[in-house]
Design a protein around this motif. Sequence first.
Motif, PDB file in Angstrom:
ATOM      1  N   SER A  39       0.825  -1.209   0.000  1.00 47.05           N
ATOM      2  CA  SER A  39       0.000   0.000   0.000  1.00 47.05           C
ATOM      3  C   SER A  39       0.858   1.257   0.000  1.00 47.05           C
ATOM      4  O   SER A  39       0.579   2.207  -0.739  1.00 47.05           O
ATOM      5  CB  SER A  39      -0.958  -0.002   1.195  1.00 47.05           C
ATOM      6  N   TYR A  40       1.903   1.281   0.821  1.00 43.60           N
ATOM      7  CA  TYR A  40       2.796   2.434   0.829  1.00 43.60           C
ATOM      8  C   TYR A  40       3.497   2.586  -0.528  1.00 43.60           C
ATOM      9  O   TYR A  40       3.696   3.709  -1.001  1.00 43.60           O
ATOM     10  CB  TYR A  40       3.842   2.323   1.939  1.00 43.60           C
ATOM     11  N   SER A  41       3.845   1.470  -1.140  1.00 45.25           N
ATOM     12  CA  SER A  41       4.490   1.532  -2.461  1.00 45.25           C
ATOM     13  C   SER A  41       3.553   2.146  -3.491  1.00 45.25           C
ATOM     14  O   SER A  41       3.990   2.938  -4.337  1.00 45.25           O
ATOM     15  CB  SER A  41       4.935   0.134  -2.905  1.00 45.25           C
ATOM     16  N   GLU A  42       2.287   1.806  -3.423  1.00 49.05           N
ATOM     17  CA  GLU A  42       1.316   2.389  -4.349  1.00 49.05           C
ATOM     18  C   GLU A  42       1.153   3.881  -4.064  1.00 49.05           C
ATOM     19  O   GLU A  42       1.081   4.692  -5.003  1.00 49.05           O
ATOM     20  CB  GLU A  42      -0.023   1.673  -4.257  1.00 49.05           C
ATOM     21  N   ALA A  43       1.108   4.264  -2.810  1.00 51.44           N
ATOM     22  CA  ALA A  43       1.031   5.690  -2.467  1.00 51.44           C
ATOM     23  C   ALA A  43       2.241   6.433  -3.027  1.00 51.44           C
ATOM     24  O   ALA A  43       2.104   7.533  -3.575  1.00 51.44           O
ATOM     25  CB  ALA A  43       0.947   5.868  -0.951  1.00 51.44           C
ATOM     26  N   LEU A  44       3.412   5.817  -2.933  1.00 50.38           N
ATOM     27  CA  LEU A  44       4.629   6.451  -3.440  1.00 50.38           C
ATOM     28  C   LEU A  44       4.662   6.488  -4.961  1.00 50.38           C
ATOM     29  O   LEU A  44       5.222   7.419  -5.546  1.00 50.38           O
ATOM     30  CB  LEU A  44       5.862   5.735  -2.888  1.00 50.38           C
ATOM     31  N   ARG A  45       4.073   5.508  -5.597  1.00 48.84           N
ATOM     32  CA  ARG A  45       3.991   5.542  -7.061  1.00 48.84           C
ATOM     33  C   ARG A  45       3.161   6.746  -7.498  1.00 48.84           C
ATOM     34  O   ARG A  45       3.495   7.438  -8.466  1.00 48.84           O
ATOM     35  CB  ARG A  45       3.363   4.249  -7.601  1.00 48.84           C
ATOM     36  N   LEU A  46       2.099   7.024  -6.737  1.00 46.28           N
ATOM     37  CA  LEU A  46       1.212   8.129  -7.069  1.00 46.28           C
ATOM     38  C   LEU A  46       1.763   9.484  -6.611  1.00 46.28           C
ATOM     39  O   LEU A  46       1.497  10.504  -7.247  1.00 46.28           O
ATOM     40  CB  LEU A  46      -0.166   7.890  -6.443  1.00 46.28           C
ATOM     41  N   ARG A  47       2.483   9.467  -5.499  1.00 45.26           N
ATOM     42  CA  ARG A  47       3.060  10.707  -4.939  1.00 45.26           C
ATOM     43  C   ARG A  47       4.490  10.421  -4.493  1.00 45.26           C
ATOM     44  O   ARG A  47       4.749  10.147  -3.326  1.00 45.26           O
ATOM     45  CB  ARG A  47       2.251  11.163  -3.707  1.00 45.26           C
ATOM     46  N   ASP A  50       6.114  11.741  -1.166  1.00 43.65           N
ATOM     47  CA  ASP A  50       5.392  11.468   0.084  1.00 43.65           C
ATOM     48  C   ASP A  50       6.352  10.912   1.141  1.00 43.65           C
ATOM     49  O   ASP A  50       6.612   9.716   1.186  1.00 43.65           O
ATOM     50  CB  ASP A  50       4.252  10.493  -0.203  1.00 43.65           C
ATOM     51  N   THR A  51       6.870  11.797   1.985  1.00 43.60           N
ATOM     52  CA  THR A  51       7.851  11.376   2.986  1.00 43.60           C
ATOM     53  C   THR A  51       7.244  10.478   4.062  1.00 43.60           C
ATOM     54  O   THR A  51       7.927   9.613   4.598  1.00 43.60           O
ATOM     55  CB  THR A  51       8.525  12.599   3.640  1.00 43.60           C
ATOM     56  N   ILE A  52       5.978  10.668   4.351  1.00 37.40           N
ATOM     57  CA  ILE A  52       5.337   9.835   5.384  1.00 37.40           C
ATOM     58  C   ILE A  52       5.263   8.380   4.925  1.00 37.40           C
ATOM     59  O   ILE A  52       5.633   7.462   5.661  1.00 37.40           O
ATOM     60  CB  ILE A  52       3.953  10.396   5.754  1.00 37.40           C
ATOM     61  N   SER A  53       4.799   8.160   3.697  1.00 37.87           N
ATOM     62  CA  SER A  53       4.738   6.788   3.188  1.00 37.87           C
ATOM     63  C   SER A  53       6.127   6.185   3.056  1.00 37.87           C
ATOM     64  O   SER A  53       6.316   4.987   3.297  1.00 37.87           O
ATOM     65  CB  SER A  53       4.015   6.748   1.836  1.00 37.87           C
TER      66      SER A  53
END
Length: 124
Positions: A39-47, A50-53
Motif C-alpha cells: 500500500s505504501y508503495s502504491e502511495a509512493l507511485r502516485l506521490r 510522500d515522505t510519510i509513506s
Amino acid sequence: MTEADFDRVLANRRDDAFAWQGRGNALAWLNHDADAIASYSEALRLRPDDTISLFNRASRYARLARHGEAARDIEALLERDPQYPYAAGLLMHARLHLCNWRGLEDAQRRISESVLAGRPAVHP
C-alpha cells in the motif's frame, strides 16, 4: 478507519495516494507488514515525494528484517528532509544490521545533534 474502509474508498478512487497511505497505516497497525508495504508503495507511485509513506514503508521493511530496503528508503527520505523524525536512528539501525559502517560517524553526529536539540531521533 479500517482496512475495509480504505478499500471502499479505493474502489472508486484508485489514484488517491492518501487513501493508499491510510490503508498502509491500517495494515501496519494489524502487523500485516507485507500488505502495508504494498500500500505504501502504491502511495509512493502516485506521490513520489510522500515522505510519510516513505518512512512508514522503511519501518515495515525493518520489522521484516529487510534492512537493505529500509536503508534505501531512509536514505532517500533524508535527502528530502534531513531532520525527519526518527529517520537517522532507523537508518543507523538498518546499516548496523547490514554491517555497513559507511557514514556511521555522520549518523552518530546527526542523532546526537537531534537529541541535544530536543528533536526525536531514535526510538528508545
